[in-house]
Design an enzyme around this catalytic site. Structure first.
Site, mmCIF file in Angstrom:
data_model
loop_
_atom_site.group_PDB
_atom_site.id
_atom_site.type_symbol
_atom_site.label_atom_id
_atom_site.label_comp_id
_atom_site.label_asym_id
_atom_site.label_seq_id
_atom_site.Cartn_x
_atom_site.Cartn_y
_atom_site.Cartn_z
ATOM 1 C CE1 TYR A 194 -52.303 3.207 -6.444
ATOM 2 C CE2 TYR A 194 -53.520 5.089 -5.600
ATOM 3 C CZ TYR A 194 -53.140 4.285 -6.651
ATOM 4 O OH TYR A 194 -53.588 4.559 -7.927
ATOM 5 C CE LYS A 217 -59.518 -14.102 -2.665
ATOM 6 N NZ LYS A 217 -60.609 -14.897 -3.300
ATOM 7 C CG ASP A 256 -63.098 -14.112 -5.660
ATOM 8 O OD1 ASP A 256 -63.629 -13.598 -4.666
ATOM 9 O OD2 ASP A 256 -62.631 -15.267 -5.644
ATOM 10 C CG ASP A 291 -56.769 0.277 -9.953
ATOM 11 O OD1 ASP A 291 -57.451 1.013 -10.682
ATOM 12 O OD2 ASP A 291 -55.553 0.095 -10.120
#
Length: 599
Positions: A338, A408, A462, A486
């Protein structure tokens, strides 16, 4: 044009009370060509004026700062920034500075500002503001007398009073009268409502008749927003309160009235009234914005996108046990993707960045030959900690069991792994015995968390997507950088029936802008057929932010009662075996009937 007015008097050294308490800001003018830099210090933003000698810089904490000295009279305690960037909340004499006061309602700029010149210590300059911007002759708006050793300046548009930052480090002190005027060009301010303010602790001070700005939005926003208004009005009335709506404009409705997509008047009205709700907005190509929704969040520094995800009885779901989902996602709203820092493939800018990365930073064998688009992914300690602080505070205040940091970090070790590390650091430094880590849970408590303790843990993004399905009930509150948030929040929404049900809100310091997760679906606009549940439940979050938990509970219970009885809009009707298909407005009527019955 609507207006409201309040007048007060502030003297040197007196505690500042009432609405102006939250209007004290830290602003230093860079008119002399010196750089004005924003520093994130804990919960506060300090504006620092940089010069040849950084010890001459000075700033003021925002009124809502929660650090040392919280609750002390703001006028007597300001912040000094020394050569080591140390910031402390001290007395004005100790810090060598005094607060700056801004007139928050002074719209349209100042006409004929008179400035006090260099007339020696103790001289008094007068700043007098007036209306402008095509509304006729200037009229007196606000007036302040200031002891000055340099010019006193009224910033255009916002009307903030600013010291020009003379080299001797002195500034002015407000000693005269102030006027607080709410006036807009194309916005009608409800005459009977009252504005939400913020107290000395940074908490919302909500009257029983608040003015709430609302943006209907584009496409189906013109259908779902009035439906939500009707339901929220009923819940407020049923609990002895009233909402006074103030219609604002963005997107298509703003282009019709202002010839622009996001008028400054809209942004300022939300900022001034603290709590608002909006429908979905469509960002037209060539508008100058990547996203109007994102632009609003960033302009208002609404850094936490909050999406509660829970199943309502009667809503069809693709999973066997949707009731296991009861999760709240906190997604960072201002950085990561963003931040919008990227360069298009084939442009000179992209090639300059490639050259720097390859030749200066040593990544010569990393980027493939040929045109390449390049983007940056900033994740800061300040942005991460304030988002995670919101999540932990929510968990503690609402009796939640855990906060999971989703990242991540196994690959992105200096951005997403840093987000995780800063989260653990924050938990240890600020929450003490109120939180424990997952390692401590098993090493010291054999997997059984003590009562009233929040467990802080982390998961790879994930893997977390998988565990949403396989171990749903093990997760309570999630805190994530922007992109992970998101993905995860939409995946969670799918498990409880889809985005037509999913509510959301954007939170900042003493501010809330509620909005549904779904888009504007322009092909259905004006057909009175779409599901307004997401907009209604976003309003429920807004009611919770107001502290109206009883009204918020009524909304949820009434919505669930309506759906479980088979009274639904077309999207749910086609997924159930029996039921009554309702128009958008008819569905709102049914929810209101249930509110009145349940109350």
């Amino acid at each position: 044009m609507g207006a409201g007015r309040s007048v007060g008097r502030v003297g040197v050294g007196e505690p500042l009370a009432g609405p102006l308490a939250r209007q004290i800001g830290a602003r230093l003018d860079a008119e002399f060509g010196r750089e004005c830099r924003r520093l994130g210090i804990g919960d506060a933003d300090v504006w620092r004026l940089l010069g040849d000698d950084p010890r001459g810089a000075h700033g003021v904490f925002d009124a809502g700062h929660r650090g040392d000295g919280a609750g002390r009279p703001i006028l007597r305690h300001t912040a000094g920034v020394d050569a080591d960037d140390a910031v402390g909340l001290d007395g004005a004499a100790t810090a060598g500075v005094e607060p700056f006061v801004r007139f928050e309602r002074s719209k349209g700029g100042f006409d004929g500002v008179r400035r006090g010149g260099r007339r020696g210590a103790g001289a008094r300059g007068v700043v007098e503001g007036g209306l402008s911007g095509g509304r006729g002759a200037a009229e007196p708006r606000s007036r302040a007398s200031a002891a000055v050793d340099d010019d006193v300046h009224a910033e255009p548009r916002t009307g903030r009073l600013i010291s020009l930052g003379p080299e001797n480090g002195r500034s002015f002190t407000l000693v005269g009268e102030f006027a607080d005027d709410m006036s807009y060009d194309r916005v009608e301010v409800p005459a009977d409502g009252a504005r939400i303010t913020v107290d000395e602790d940074g908490e919302l001070d909500v009257p029983s008749n608040p003015i709430i700005p609302i943006i209907y939005g584009d496409g189906i926003g013109t259908d779902v927003s009035p439906a939500a208004q009707q339901v929220l009005d009923a819940a407020a009335e049923a609990t002895g309160r009233s909402i006074h709506w103030m219609r604002l404009y963005a997107g298509e409705s703003a282009r019709e009235r202002y010839d622009e997509n996001l008028p400054e008047e809209t942004v300022e009205a939300i900022r001034e009234h603290r709590v608002a709700i909006k429908g979905p907005l469509t960002t037209p190509v060539g508008s100058g914005f990547r996203s109007l929704n994102v632009a609003l969040r960033k302009k208002l520094d609404l850094y936490a996108n909050v999406r509660p995800t829970y199943h309502l009885d009667g809503v069809p779901s693709p999973v066997t046990n949707p009731e296991k989902m009861d999760m709240v996602n906190f997604r960072e709203n201002t950085e990561d993707v963003y931040a919008g820092i990227e360069w298009e493939a084939g442009t000179d800018d992209a090639e300059r960045v490639r050259e720097f990365v390859e030749e200066e930073m040593g990544f010569g064998d990393t980027i493939h030959d040929g045109p390449v688009g390049i983007g940056l992914k900033p994740i800061s300690e300040f942005g991460s900690k304030r988002l995670i602080r919101q999540a932990i505070n929510y968990a503690i205040e609402n009796g939640r069991d855990s906060v999971t940091l989703v990242h991540k970090g196994n690959i992105m070790k200096f951005t997403e792994a840093a987000f995780r590390d800063w989260g653990y650091e924050l938990a240890e430094e600020e929450y003490g015995e109120n939180v424990i880590t997952e390692d401590e849970l098993w090493d010291e408590y054999d997997g059984e968390a003590p009562e009233d303790v929040v467990v802080v843990k982390d998961r790879i993004a994930d893997n977390m997507l998988q565990q949403l399905l396989t171990r749903t009930e093990q997760y309570d509150v999630l805190a994530m950088p922007n992109l992970n948030g998101d993905y995860l929040s939409d995946a969670a929404g799918a498990q409880i029936g889809g985005l037509g049900i999913a509510p959301g809100a954007n939170l900042g310091e003493g501010a809330c802008l509620a909005e549904p997760v779904h888009g504007s679906a322009p092909k259905y606009a004006g057909e009175d057929k779409v599901n307004p549940t997401a907009m209604i439940l976003s309003g429920r979050i807004m009611l919770e932010q107001l502290g109206w938990e009883d009204a918020a509970d009524l909304v949820r219970d009434a919505v669930e009662e309506t759906i479980s009885s088979g009274k639904v809009t077309y999207d749910l009707h086609r997924q159930i075996e029996s039921g009554t298909k309702l128009a958008t407005s008819e569905y709102a009527d049914a929810v209101v009937e249930n509110i009145e019955r349940l109350a």
